[in-house]
Scaffold this motif. Sequence first.
Motif, PDB file in Angstrom:
ATOM      1  N   GLY A  75       5.511  -8.755 -14.591  1.00 63.67           N
ATOM      2  CA  GLY A  75       6.007  -7.658 -13.772  1.00 63.67           C
ATOM      3  C   GLY A  75       6.379  -8.096 -12.374  1.00 63.67           C
ATOM      4  N   GLY A  76       6.716  -9.390 -12.218  1.00 61.81           N
ATOM      5  CA  GLY A  76       7.090  -9.939 -10.922  1.00 61.81           C
ATOM      6  C   GLY A  76       5.923 -10.366 -10.055  1.00 61.81           C
ATOM      7  N   LEU A  77       4.677 -10.048 -10.468  1.00 61.11           N
ATOM      8  CA  LEU A  77       3.500 -10.331  -9.641  1.00 61.11           C
ATOM      9  C   LEU A  77       3.046 -11.772  -9.826  1.00 61.11           C
ATOM     10  N   ALA A  78       2.804 -12.444  -8.712  1.00 54.72           N
ATOM     11  CA  ALA A  78       2.241 -13.792  -8.714  1.00 54.72           C
ATOM     12  C   ALA A  78       1.028 -13.813  -7.796  1.00 54.72           C
ATOM     13  N   GLN A  79      -0.086 -14.296  -8.293  1.00 57.78           N
ATOM     14  CA  GLN A  79      -1.301 -14.496  -7.497  1.00 57.78           C
ATOM     15  C   GLN A  79      -1.762 -15.926  -7.725  1.00 57.78           C
ATOM     16  N   ARG A  80      -1.792 -16.709  -6.675  1.00 58.79           N
ATOM     17  CA  ARG A  80      -2.074 -18.127  -6.844  1.00 58.79           C
ATOM     18  C   ARG A  80      -2.746 -18.701  -5.605  1.00 58.79           C
ATOM     19  N   SER A 167      -2.107  -2.902  -4.782  1.00 53.59           N
ATOM     20  CA  SER A 167      -1.348  -1.718  -5.184  1.00 53.59           C
ATOM     21  C   SER A 167      -0.266  -1.359  -4.170  1.00 53.59           C
ATOM     22  N   GLU A 168      -0.477  -1.726  -2.899  1.00 54.15           N
ATOM     23  CA  GLU A 168       0.517  -1.417  -1.880  1.00 54.15           C
ATOM     24  C   GLU A 168       1.837  -2.133  -2.135  1.00 54.15           C
ATOM     25  N   LEU A 169       1.775  -3.332  -2.721  1.00 52.40           N
ATOM     26  CA  LEU A 169       2.999  -4.051  -3.052  1.00 52.40           C
ATOM     27  C   LEU A 169       3.837  -3.255  -4.049  1.00 52.40           C
ATOM     28  N   PHE A 170       3.151  -2.657  -5.031  1.00 53.29           N
ATOM     29  CA  PHE A 170       3.872  -1.910  -6.054  1.00 53.29           C
ATOM     30  C   PHE A 170       4.416  -0.591  -5.515  1.00 53.29           C
ATOM     31  N   LEU A 172       5.551  -0.224  -2.470  1.00 53.41           N
ATOM     32  CA  LEU A 172       6.765  -0.622  -1.766  1.00 53.41           C
ATOM     33  C   LEU A 172       7.875  -0.993  -2.746  1.00 53.41           C
ATOM     34  N   ALA A 173       7.522  -1.718  -3.801  1.00 52.07           N
ATOM     35  CA  ALA A 173       8.525  -2.099  -4.797  1.00 52.07           C
ATOM     36  C   ALA A 173       9.164  -0.860  -5.409  1.00 52.07           C
ATOM     37  N   GLY A 174       8.354   0.139  -5.708  1.00 54.80           N
ATOM     38  CA  GLY A 174       8.880   1.372  -6.271  1.00 54.80           C
ATOM     39  C   GLY A 174       9.809   2.095  -5.315  1.00 54.80           C
ATOM     40  N   GLU A 175       9.447   2.118  -4.032  1.00 51.56           N
ATOM     41  CA  GLU A 175      10.301   2.773  -3.040  1.00 51.56           C
ATOM     42  C   GLU A 175      11.644   2.050  -2.923  1.00 51.56           C
ATOM     43  N   LEU A 176      11.609   0.733  -2.992  1.00 54.44           N
ATOM     44  CA  LEU A 176      12.852  -0.029  -2.927  1.00 54.44           C
ATOM     45  C   LEU A 176      13.700   0.188  -4.175  1.00 54.44           C
ATOM     46  N   GLN A 177      13.044   0.197  -5.347  1.00 46.54           N
ATOM     47  CA  GLN A 177      13.779   0.367  -6.600  1.00 46.54           C
ATOM     48  C   GLN A 177      14.433   1.745  -6.716  1.00 46.54           C
ATOM     49  N   ALA A 178      13.945   2.698  -5.956  1.00 48.05           N
ATOM     50  CA  ALA A 178      14.521   4.052  -6.031  1.00 48.05           C
ATOM     51  C   ALA A 178      15.984   4.075  -5.599  1.00 48.05           C
ATOM     52  N   ALA A 352       1.593  -2.124 -12.257  1.00 45.44           N
ATOM     53  CA  ALA A 352       0.743  -1.454 -11.270  1.00 45.44           C
ATOM     54  C   ALA A 352      -0.343  -0.642 -11.956  1.00 45.44           C
ATOM     55  N   ALA A 353       0.010   0.060 -13.029  1.00 39.12           N
ATOM     56  CA  ALA A 353      -0.971   0.892 -13.733  1.00 39.12           C
ATOM     57  C   ALA A 353      -2.041   0.044 -14.406  1.00 39.12           C
ATOM     58  N   VAL A 354      -1.653  -1.088 -14.972  1.00 33.84           N
ATOM     59  CA  VAL A 354      -2.630  -1.984 -15.610  1.00 33.84           C
ATOM     60  C   VAL A 354      -3.608  -2.524 -14.578  1.00 33.84           C
ATOM     61  N   LEU A 355      -3.085  -2.948 -13.434  1.00 30.06           N
ATOM     62  CA  LEU A 355      -3.964  -3.480 -12.391  1.00 30.06           C
ATOM     63  C   LEU A 355      -4.851  -2.391 -11.797  1.00 30.06           C
ATOM     64  N   GLY A 356      -4.379  -1.148 -11.846  1.00 28.04           N
ATOM     65  CA  GLY A 356      -5.139  -0.050 -11.259  1.00 28.04           C
ATOM     66  C   GLY A 356      -6.062   0.664 -12.223  1.00 28.04           C
ATOM     67  N   LEU A 357      -6.199   0.177 -13.449  1.00 28.82           N
ATOM     68  CA  LEU A 357      -7.091   0.831 -14.407  1.00 28.82           C
ATOM     69  C   LEU A 357      -8.521   0.860 -13.886  1.00 28.82           C
ATOM     70  N   PRO A 358      -9.222   1.968 -14.082  1.00 31.87           N
ATOM     71  CA  PRO A 358     -10.628   2.013 -13.649  1.00 31.87           C
ATOM     72  C   PRO A 358     -11.472   1.045 -14.463  1.00 31.87           C
TER      73      PRO A 358
END
Length: 492
Positions: A75-80, A167-170, A172-178, A352-358
């Motif tokens: 989903g474009g996310l990289a953590q390294r 989650s803040e990255l997503f 912002l990504a959503g606002e840009l994709q709009a 974003a939803a997968v990363l935000g799962l409780p």
Amino acid sequence: MATETEIKLSLSARAASQLPRHPLLADGKPHRQLLINTYYDTPDRQLRSQRIVVRYRQRGREWLFTVKTAALLSGGLAQRSEWEVLGQPGEFDFSHVDNLAIRTLLESLRHQLQPIFTTHFRRHAWLLEPRDGVRVELALDRGWIEAQGRRRTICEVELELLAGAVSELFVLAGELQATVALHPEARSKSDRAYRLLADAPDAAVKALPVPIEAGMPTIGAFRQVALSCLNHLQNNEEGVCDGDLPEFVHQARVAIRRLRSAIRLWEPLLPESFVAHFDPLWQELARKLGEARNWDVFMADTLPALSEAFPDSVAIERLSLHSERRRASSRKAARTAIKSAVYSRLLTEFTAAVLGLPEDDGKPLADFVPRCLDKRTRRVIERSPNALGADAAARHRLRVAFKQLRYALEFFTPILAEAPLNSYLHSATCLQELLGRLNDLAVATTMTAVALPGRQGIAVQGWLAVQTESLRPELATLLGAFQEQSVPWKPF
């Protein structure tokens, strides 16, 4: 050591020219830089095999020496992990790398390192602070990758988290994709450079093993599996959109099937709203890819057999022309779906939803797996008797059950007993493949009924029915052998 967390989004040149006018950026003045990067590896690409990046970056009069772990993008996310210090090109001092295993490897390869490709791009960077405690750098990079005289364009956005929650990255990504067409990138600049360096045709990518452990939280395991499925899907996007090889569509479709199977496996632990929202969206995308896959299989496997069985048949010639038209239109539909803004937003929103799962109640995966696999096995056994008859729909339901069981076994492979698993998985795989052949014949029967209505298709329909009947005894034999297998998860 720092941990770099960012989302990479590709965009067209036209979208790149529109981006600075987005409300998030319009009132800010970007910081402009020319960045020239040289990447190093050994002649046999040992760093590439270990997913480690070594780079020198020229930034104005400074040279930055960087070591990174090369994360898989989902989903474009990289953590390294990232280690960066000032340096001089050609000097390889790895003393700042505080991961002992990585530093030891790098030091052992120091004298083999050589420049292998460069990236050259202009960066326009905005510092965004949308909420208290949140800081994100938005960088628009435009330039090129160069490897052995070959070039590939760079046009992408990076959203790097400086402070705040992932989650803040997503958001912002959503606002840009709009308002701007941005697509989550499947590969880093270095990954794309290695592909350019290879100068070989793209090959379809199969699923990679998922690194799960028996003691990890159950929802944590779902995250690993789901993001791995996204990575599998995205690594075949380009081939679906730009190539004609059927395997790209097949692997993209497999990735979605695996993802939907994972959602079904973990469904009792997932929020109802999560399943209700995302599963239909993935199902619709699978349907669009599925039609293209069905025509690919028909043209590659069934039609040649029909041509051999009915040489010089006018009906087969008519069927061939009809099939070619349908395959072309279904491929176009598949490409349109993958290139759509709807798909781009689905990748972003789902990640974003997968990363935000409780988090779950802390029960380890080892407690979840046996119950999960028992349920899938019972479903297979319950559906088996009806599938032995002439009912194609019953065989299809059994095939779906076997797929879910097989994918579950593949997901949980790292924590199952190896020897029993190999035998059990082999038996399940053989059954799924046979059921797949039977399903292909059922689909072909439907296709030919449309292409050759009435008396035109009687002979062809009869031939397909004979092929189906010839496989039913083998199905009974394989089902009997499967039910005699010992399951590989008891005792766990």
